[in-house]
Design an enzyme around this catalytic site. Structure first.
Site, short mmCIF file in Angstrom:
data_model
loop_
_atom_site.label_atom_id
_atom_site.label_comp_id
_atom_site.label_asym_id
_atom_site.label_seq_id
_atom_site.Cartn_x
_atom_site.Cartn_y
_atom_site.Cartn_z
N LYS A 94 2.63 -5.88 -8.03
CA LYS A 94 3.98 -4.77 -7.64
C LYS A 94 4.48 -5.54 -5.73
O LYS A 94 5.38 -5.51 -6.36
CB LYS A 94 4.41 -3.93 -8.26
CG LYS A 94 3.08 -3.02 -6.93
CD LYS A 94 3.59 -0.99 -7.46
CE LYS A 94 3.35 -0.22 -7.22
NZ LYS A 94 3.32 0.22 -5.59
N ASP A 95 3.74 -5.95 -5.60
CA ASP A 95 3.86 -6.36 -4.21
C ASP A 95 4.88 -7.85 -3.59
O ASP A 95 5.52 -8.41 -2.85
CB ASP A 95 3.41 -6.08 -2.97
CG ASP A 95 2.88 -4.68 -2.51
OD1 ASP A 95 3.89 -3.77 -2.81
OD2 ASP A 95 1.93 -4.82 -1.43
N ARG B 103 13.15 2.63 -8.85
CA ARG B 103 12.85 3.36 -9.80
C ARG B 103 12.25 4.22 -10.06
O ARG B 103 12.71 5.41 -10.98
CB ARG B 103 11.88 2.07 -10.33
CG ARG B 103 10.82 2.60 -11.65
CD ARG B 103 9.32 1.42 -11.93
NE ARG B 103 8.67 1.72 -10.83
CZ ARG B 103 8.10 2.86 -10.93
NH1 ARG B 103 8.11 3.77 -12.32
NH2 ARG B 103 7.25 3.52 -10.28
N ARG B 104 12.07 5.13 -9.18
CA ARG B 104 10.61 6.55 -9.37
C ARG B 104 12.03 7.17 -9.56
O ARG B 104 11.93 8.54 -10.82
CB ARG B 104 10.02 6.58 -8.47
CG ARG B 104 8.49 5.91 -9.11
CD ARG B 104 7.59 6.53 -7.87
NE ARG B 104 6.77 5.94 -8.45
CZ ARG B 104 5.15 5.00 -7.26
NH1 ARG B 104 5.50 4.80 -5.66
NH2 ARG B 104 4.56 4.11 -7.67
N ARG C 103 8.84 6.84 3.45
CA ARG C 103 8.08 4.98 3.86
C ARG C 103 6.83 6.20 4.13
O ARG C 103 6.57 7.20 4.72
CB ARG C 103 8.76 4.26 3.68
CG ARG C 103 9.53 4.18 5.18
CD ARG C 103 9.85 3.45 6.12
NE ARG C 103 8.30 2.26 5.95
CZ ARG C 103 8.10 0.89 5.44
NH1 ARG C 103 9.50 -0.19 5.47
NH2 ARG C 103 7.79 0.10 5.28
N ARG D 82 2.59 10.08 3.53
CA ARG D 82 3.40 10.89 2.16
C ARG D 82 3.15 12.10 1.94
O ARG D 82 3.39 12.94 1.71
CB ARG D 82 3.34 9.90 1.06
CG ARG D 82 4.30 8.64 1.58
CD ARG D 82 4.69 7.75 0.66
NE ARG D 82 5.05 6.08 0.41
CZ ARG D 82 5.95 5.90 0.45
NH1 ARG D 82 6.21 6.08 -1.29
NH2 ARG D 82 6.28 4.72 0.89
N CYS E 286 12.24 -5.93 -6.66
CA CYS E 286 11.51 -4.66 -7.01
C CYS E 286 12.89 -3.55 -6.58
O CYS E 286 12.23 -2.60 -7.02
CB CYS E 286 10.38 -4.27 -6.92
SG CYS E 286 9.68 -4.36 -4.65
#
Length: 304
Positions: free
Chosen positions: A81-82, A127-128, A145, A151, A238
């Site tokens: 996804k990166d 997105r989330r 981040r 996190r 993205c």
């Protein structure tokens, strides 16, 4: 290709070195080839800017690709996804190994439905935020981040009530015990390619491409090709709230995608099915249907 040790370029984070180590071990088990990890610091690892402001894709990738071009490493492992959706002709995705869990996970002491109104939920992903806002507009979504441990630490310290991370990554680094809930795709559609890894090398290394193909999983490849084709056709980096998930059962490829307004109030969600060999076409057609239903308008409201 000589039978010497291969050099695998990887980001230095715990997540990246763990993923790369898993891939290296799998190649060694299957072929007997020794593989050494070469740590590379990328721009995405050192900058303090929010990933969404950086345009998201590519910030972790370019330094690894530079090492490939300079012949300092033989191949690289990325989180799929990166990777930018546009294929760079200098490189080839020699293998997409079998995907791990594609879903998003909530880390905290409560399930999502049980969080108190106004609870602070951390995520670095628009997105989330958009999809979670559609489910619970009464919560506060905080941009964060840093690596997974950092996190999770914000929850442990009480700074946040919960954080949302990819389930696969948490499992890979041995933190699955911290997961309070895994979101099903009906609730939270994952990022295109989430949970999958990409093994990349230079396009002029035919011998190496052949060897790396050992770990390629055709069903995962067709599924992520469809997901990434949706993203590419929507011309979204993205950082735009696009979710997509496809599954290939060996006969049929089922694809679902969604574009959500950033506040979560509007969404265009569509599904399609087709032949796995037509994965990219299926993704493009689905994106065209979504645009016809207003997906581009939703995305245009917050393009940078």
């Amino acid at each position: 290709m000589t039978s010497g040790t291969l050099r695998l370029g990887t980001r230095r984070s715990l997540m990246a070195t763990t993923q790369s180590g898993m891939v290296a071990d799998a190649y060694t088990q299957r072929s007997g080839r020794a593989i050494e990890l070469v740590g590379v610091t990328t721009f995405g690892d050192v900058t303090k800017a929010q990933l969404a402001q950086l345009g998201g894709t590519g910030v972790f990738v370019s330094a690894l690709r530079d090492k490939l071009m300079d012949d300092e490493v033989d191949f690289a492992v990325h989180s799929l996804k990166d990777l930018p959706t546009a294929q760079d002709p200098r490189f080839v995705l020699a293998a997409i190994p079998a995907r791990h869990d594609h879903r998003d996970a909530l880390v905290g002491s409560h399930k999502f439905a049980d969080l108190a109104p106004g609870a602070r939920v951390g995520t670095g992903s628009p997105r989330r935020v958009a999809m979670l806002s559609a489910l619970r507009p009464d919560l506060e979504y905080v941009p964060i981040r840093g690596n997974a441990d950092t996190r999770i630490g914000k929850v442990t310290s009480g700074e946040l009530d919960a954080v949302v991370l990819a389930s696969a990554g948490l499992t890979r680094i041995g933190r699955s015990a911290d997961i309070a809930q895994i979101f099903e795709v009906e609730e939270l559609l994952p990022a295109p390619g989430q949970g999958a890894l990409a093994v990349e090398c230079r396009a002029d290394r035919a011998d190496l491409i052949d060897f790396l193909g050992l770990l390629d999983d055709p069903r995962t490849r067709s599924a992520v090709n469809a997901e990434r084709a949706v993203l590419s056709a929507l011309e979204a980096g993205c950082s735009a709230p696009v979710g997509a998930f496809a599954a290939d059962d060996g006969h049929t490829l089922n694809l679902t995608a969604v574009v959500v307004a950033l506040d979560g109030r509007e969404a265009v969600r569509k599904s399609a099915a087709g032949s796995p060999s037509e994965a990219v076409n299926l993704g493009r057609l689905l994106a065209a249907e979504m645009i016809a239903e207003g997906a581009d308008r939703l995305m245009g409201e917050h393009s940078h």
